[in-house]
Scaffold this motif. Structure first.
Motif, PDB file in Angstrom:
ATOM      1  N   ALA A   1      54.541  91.973  53.225  1.00  0.00           N
ATOM      2  CA  ALA A   1      54.349  93.328  52.683  1.00  0.00           C
ATOM      3  C   ALA A   1      53.711  94.262  53.719  1.00  0.00           C
ATOM      4  CB  ALA A   1      53.491  93.258  51.428  1.00  0.00           C
ATOM      5  N   GLY A   2      53.602  93.804  54.953  1.00  0.00           N
ATOM      6  CA  GLY A   2      53.092  94.666  56.015  1.00  0.00           C
ATOM      7  C   GLY A   2      51.578  94.645  56.157  1.00  0.00           C
ATOM      8  N   ILE A   3      50.917  93.762  55.416  1.00  0.00           N
ATOM      9  CA  ILE A   3      49.458  93.644  55.572  1.00  0.00           C
ATOM     10  C   ILE A   3      49.215  92.386  56.388  1.00  0.00           C
ATOM     11  CG2 ILE A   3      47.247  93.450  54.365  1.00  0.00           C
ATOM     12  CD1 ILE A   3      48.688  94.843  51.981  1.00  0.00           C
ATOM     13  N   SER A   4      49.168  92.600  57.679  1.00  0.00           N
ATOM     14  CA  SER A   4      49.168  91.461  58.585  1.00  0.00           C
ATOM     15  C   SER A   4      47.831  90.729  58.526  1.00  0.00           C
ATOM     16  CB  SER A   4      49.537  92.003  59.966  1.00  0.00           C
ATOM     17  OG  SER A   4      48.830  91.330  60.928  1.00  0.00           O
ATOM     18  N   ASN A   5      47.908  89.423  58.408  1.00  0.00           N
ATOM     19  CA  ASN A   5      46.686  88.625  58.262  1.00  0.00           C
ATOM     20  C   ASN A   5      46.895  87.239  58.839  1.00  0.00           C
ATOM     21  OD1 ASN A   5      47.077  86.462  55.823  1.00  0.00           O
ATOM     22  ND2 ASN A   5      48.393  88.257  55.545  1.00  0.00           N
ATOM     23  N   THR A   6      45.784  86.569  59.125  1.00  0.00           N
ATOM     24  CA  THR A   6      45.838  85.227  59.694  1.00  0.00           C
ATOM     25  C   THR A   6      45.259  84.232  58.689  1.00  0.00           C
ATOM     26  OG1 THR A   6      45.526  86.205  61.858  1.00  0.00           O
ATOM     27  CG2 THR A   6      45.132  83.827  61.688  1.00  0.00           C
ATOM     28  N   TRP A   7      46.059  83.230  58.345  1.00  0.00           N
ATOM     29  CA  TRP A   7      45.637  82.211  57.375  1.00  0.00           C
ATOM     30  C   TRP A   7      44.842  81.123  58.091  1.00  0.00           C
ATOM     31  CZ3 TRP A   7      46.435  76.920  56.770  1.00  0.00           C
ATOM     32  CH2 TRP A   7      46.199  76.386  55.488  1.00  0.00           C
TER      33      TRP A   7
ATOM     34  N   LEU B   1      47.086  76.150  48.185  1.00  0.00           N
ATOM     35  CA  LEU B   1      48.380  76.681  47.741  1.00  0.00           C
ATOM     36  C   LEU B   1      48.298  78.190  47.521  1.00  0.00           C
ATOM     37  CD1 LEU B   1      49.311  73.917  45.110  1.00  0.00           C
ATOM     38  CD2 LEU B   1      50.053  74.063  47.498  1.00  0.00           C
ATOM     39  N   SER B   2      47.269  78.640  46.815  1.00  0.00           N
ATOM     40  CA  SER B   2      47.204  80.075  46.509  1.00  0.00           C
ATOM     41  C   SER B   2      47.106  80.894  47.792  1.00  0.00           C
ATOM     42  CB  SER B   2      46.029  80.388  45.583  1.00  0.00           C
ATOM     43  OG  SER B   2      44.807  80.166  46.253  1.00  0.00           O
ATOM     44  N   THR B   3      46.256  80.465  48.719  1.00  0.00           N
ATOM     45  CA  THR B   3      46.095  81.279  49.932  1.00  0.00           C
ATOM     46  C   THR B   3      47.356  81.256  50.792  1.00  0.00           C
ATOM     47  OG1 THR B   3      45.039  79.383  51.010  1.00  0.00           O
ATOM     48  CG2 THR B   3      43.585  81.100  50.135  1.00  0.00           C
ATOM     49  N   ALA B   4      48.053  80.119  50.803  1.00  0.00           N
ATOM     50  CA  ALA B   4      49.293  80.064  51.606  1.00  0.00           C
ATOM     51  C   ALA B   4      50.284  81.095  51.078  1.00  0.00           C
ATOM     52  CB  ALA B   4      49.892  78.659  51.554  1.00  0.00           C
ATOM     53  N   ILE B   5      50.404  81.162  49.752  1.00  0.00           N
ATOM     54  CA  ILE B   5      51.372  82.091  49.150  1.00  0.00           C
ATOM     55  C   ILE B   5      50.932  83.545  49.352  1.00  0.00           C
ATOM     56  CG2 ILE B   5      52.386  82.860  46.966  1.00  0.00           C
ATOM     57  CD1 ILE B   5      52.241  79.882  46.045  1.00  0.00           C
ATOM     58  N   VAL B   6      49.670  83.808  49.051  1.00  0.00           N
ATOM     59  CA  VAL B   6      49.208  85.207  49.139  1.00  0.00           C
ATOM     60  C   VAL B   6      49.262  85.690  50.591  1.00  0.00           C
ATOM     61  CG1 VAL B   6      47.276  86.790  48.749  1.00  0.00           C
ATOM     62  CG2 VAL B   6      47.750  84.980  47.089  1.00  0.00           C
ATOM     63  N   SER B   7      48.868  84.841  51.512  1.00  0.00           N
ATOM     64  CA  SER B   7      48.879  85.239  52.920  1.00  0.00           C
ATOM     65  C   SER B   7      50.303  85.568  53.371  1.00  0.00           C
ATOM     66  CB  SER B   7      48.278  84.120  53.773  1.00  0.00           C
ATOM     67  OG  SER B   7      48.549  84.334  55.127  1.00  0.00           O
ATOM     68  N   ALA B   8      51.245  84.697  53.019  1.00  0.00           N
ATOM     69  CA  ALA B   8      52.642  84.929  53.422  1.00  0.00           C
ATOM     70  C   ALA B   8      53.160  86.216  52.793  1.00  0.00           C
ATOM     71  CB  ALA B   8      53.503  83.743  53.006  1.00  0.00           C
ATOM     72  N   TYR B   9      52.819  86.430  51.524  1.00  0.00           N
ATOM     73  CA  TYR B   9      53.278  87.638  50.850  1.00  0.00           C
ATOM     74  C   TYR B   9      52.707  88.890  51.534  1.00  0.00           C
ATOM     75  CZ  TYR B   9      53.628  91.494  47.703  1.00  0.00           C
ATOM     76  OH  TYR B   9      53.874  92.757  47.220  1.00  0.00           O
ATOM     77  N   LEU B  10      51.425  88.879  51.825  1.00  0.00           N
ATOM     78  CA  LEU B  10      50.807  90.057  52.447  1.00  0.00           C
ATOM     79  C   LEU B  10      51.445  90.336  53.804  1.00  0.00           C
ATOM     80  CD1 LEU B  10      47.023  89.542  51.577  1.00  0.00           C
ATOM     81  CD2 LEU B  10      48.637  91.115  50.497  1.00  0.00           C
ATOM     82  N   ASN B  11      51.682  89.281  54.573  1.00  0.00           N
ATOM     83  CA  ASN B  11      52.331  89.485  55.870  1.00  0.00           C
ATOM     84  C   ASN B  11      53.704  90.128  55.695  1.00  0.00           C
ATOM     85  OD1 ASN B  11      50.503  88.757  57.914  1.00  0.00           O
ATOM     86  ND2 ASN B  11      50.801  86.580  57.473  1.00  0.00           N
TER      87      ASN B  11
END
Ligand code: ASP
Ligand code: MG
Length: 420
Positions: free
Chosen positions: A136-142, A124-134
């Motif tokens: 916020a312009g910090i593109s990342n792959t979950w 749950l935490s990584t799903a939320i943080v990853s989506a938020y970062l994406n």
């Protein structure tokens, strides 16, 4: 490539998650693998869910689980706009997996259910943080780390299958960096061949990060914590605790072994084996120096204090005055391994042995009963184990002043006293 690990406290609120984005902005264009723990006290909350479920209290389990769901959905709502719907769907899928299980009756052992439920915190935490970062312009792959970390089925303390996991890292993680600079995944959890979730032991996210660092030959690993650096004592117990800016692997592994809550004890080996330095940095103020941990010797360390409360002294006396030789000792170690409890201190004499153990009542009772086949057993509870590395006489005197010492062990660089 660098590995970052953010612990539960660094993502326990909307502001803290935004703060993670702030930190990552200082590392543009850098290839990062980010390991995140469950938010705040989620793991403890999920433990309560699984305890209720296993005790047959289904309604209570579902109610407790409902609270976990709501907190995560609320955090997601505050953080996300564009990615809210897709993330909500992802969260709901995770919730459903657990709810299915909670509607059943327990037929397998507790530890199995524990892992199926508790692993959710990190997902749950990584799903939320990853989506938020994406967003916020910090593109990342979950990535779901359960597709990467293959483990045995020793639930709650699973062992990593290094070959298979390394292959998965090579085949499924490394190629991601062709398209992304940041891969985000969960600490603490893994998966068996049978597709059952597993966990690696409480606070295991540091270890996950170190395994990734090892397998990806990272340049360094950084653990982001809420303290300014590693300290020479727990600042909650000792307000005068001082920061230590440099340590070596040996020192950290000793501190962790003696019970300092600095870094998960399994973290050092994967890093040491590849000579990968470890940084401990403060997520509240990244400009602080933090601690640099490496392989070289470090001179002039201050006394390092570790206090463990809730200790038990088990006094074992041979039944017929025969010497405590290899046989009873190896039988005792066999019992310790079976019961899965490890002595924090052990001292042997001619016809007796003294063991200091954490007070896990169920285990202590089992051990006392089992050991009574060989020894007369006495148990004393409510003790404190103090360990001082690099001690001097004045600090030892100060720390033991007014206490009754029941056991003491001393080497040139470490002293341990069990006291009340
Ligand atoms: N969330 C897990 C725990 O609280 C793992 C970790 O934080 O490292 O134990
Ligand atoms: Mg944690």
């Amino acid at each position: 490539m660098n590995v970052f690990k953010f612990g539960g406290a660094s993502v326990n609120s909307v502001d803290r998650i935004k703060n993670v984005a702030g930190i990552l902005r200082n590392y543009p264009n850098e290839k990062l693998l980010i390991v995140i723990s469950a938010m705040g006290k989620t793991t403890n909350a999920l433990e309560k869910v699984v305890e209720a479920f296993f005790a047959g209290k289904k309604e209570e389990a579902l109610n407790l689980f409902h609270i976990v769901k709501e907190t995560h959905l609320t955090t997601a709502k505050y953080l996300l706009v564009k990615n809210y719907n897709s993330t909500e769907k992802q969260l709901v899928d995770f919730f459903t997996e657990v709810e299915w299980l909670l509607h059943d009756k327990p037929v397998r052992e507790f530890d199995y259910y524990y892992d199926q439920v508790v692993c959710l915190g990190e997902l749950l935490s990584t799903a939320i943080v990853s989506a938020y970062l994406n967003e916020a312009g910090i593109s990342n792959t979950w990535v779901d780390v359960r597709d990467i970390f293959r483990t045995d089925d020793n639930f709650r303390d699973a062992n990593i299958n290094w070959e298979e996991t390394q292959q998965n890292v090579n085949n499924s993680i490394i190629p991601l960096y062709d398209k992304t600079n940041i891969v985000m995944t969960q600490g603490f959890i893994g998966c068996t061949d049978e597709n059952e979730s597993t966990t690696l032991g409480r606070e295991g996210s540091d270890y996950t990060a170190a395994v990734f660092a090892n397998m990806m030959d990272a340049a360094a690993q950084t653990i982001w914590k809420d303290v300014e650096s590693v300290m020479n004592a727990d600042p909650k117990q000792f307000p005068n605790a001082q920061p230590i800016y440099e340590l070596n692997y040996d020192e950290v592994i000793e501190m962790a072994y003696y019970g300092a809550q600095v870094i998960h004890p399994k973290t050092i080996k994967p890093l040491q084996n590849k000579g990968i330095p470890l940084y401990v940095k403060c997520f509240l103020d990244p400009s602080l120096k933090g601690t640099y941990i490496h392989d070289e010797s470090v001179k002039g360390l201050p006394p390092i204090l570790v206090v463990k409360d809730n200790q038990v002294l088990m006094h074992l006396h041979s039944l017929d005055y025969s010497f405590v030789g290899e046989k009873p000792i190896s039988r005792l170690y066999q019992l310790l391994a079976e019961i899965k409890i490890k002595p924090n201190l052990l001292q042997s004499g001619a016809v007796s042995l003294m063991l200091c153990l954490d007070d896990r009542s169920d285990k202590i009772e089992k051990l006392a009963i089992a050991a009574s086949e060989l020894f007369e057993v006495q148990v004393e509870k409510g003790l404190t184990l103090l360990t001082i590395r690099h001690y001097n006489q004045s600090i030892l005197a100060e720390m033991t002043d007014g206490k009754t010492i029941v056991l003491k062990q001393q080497s040139p660089d470490t002293v341990q006293v069990l006291m009340k």
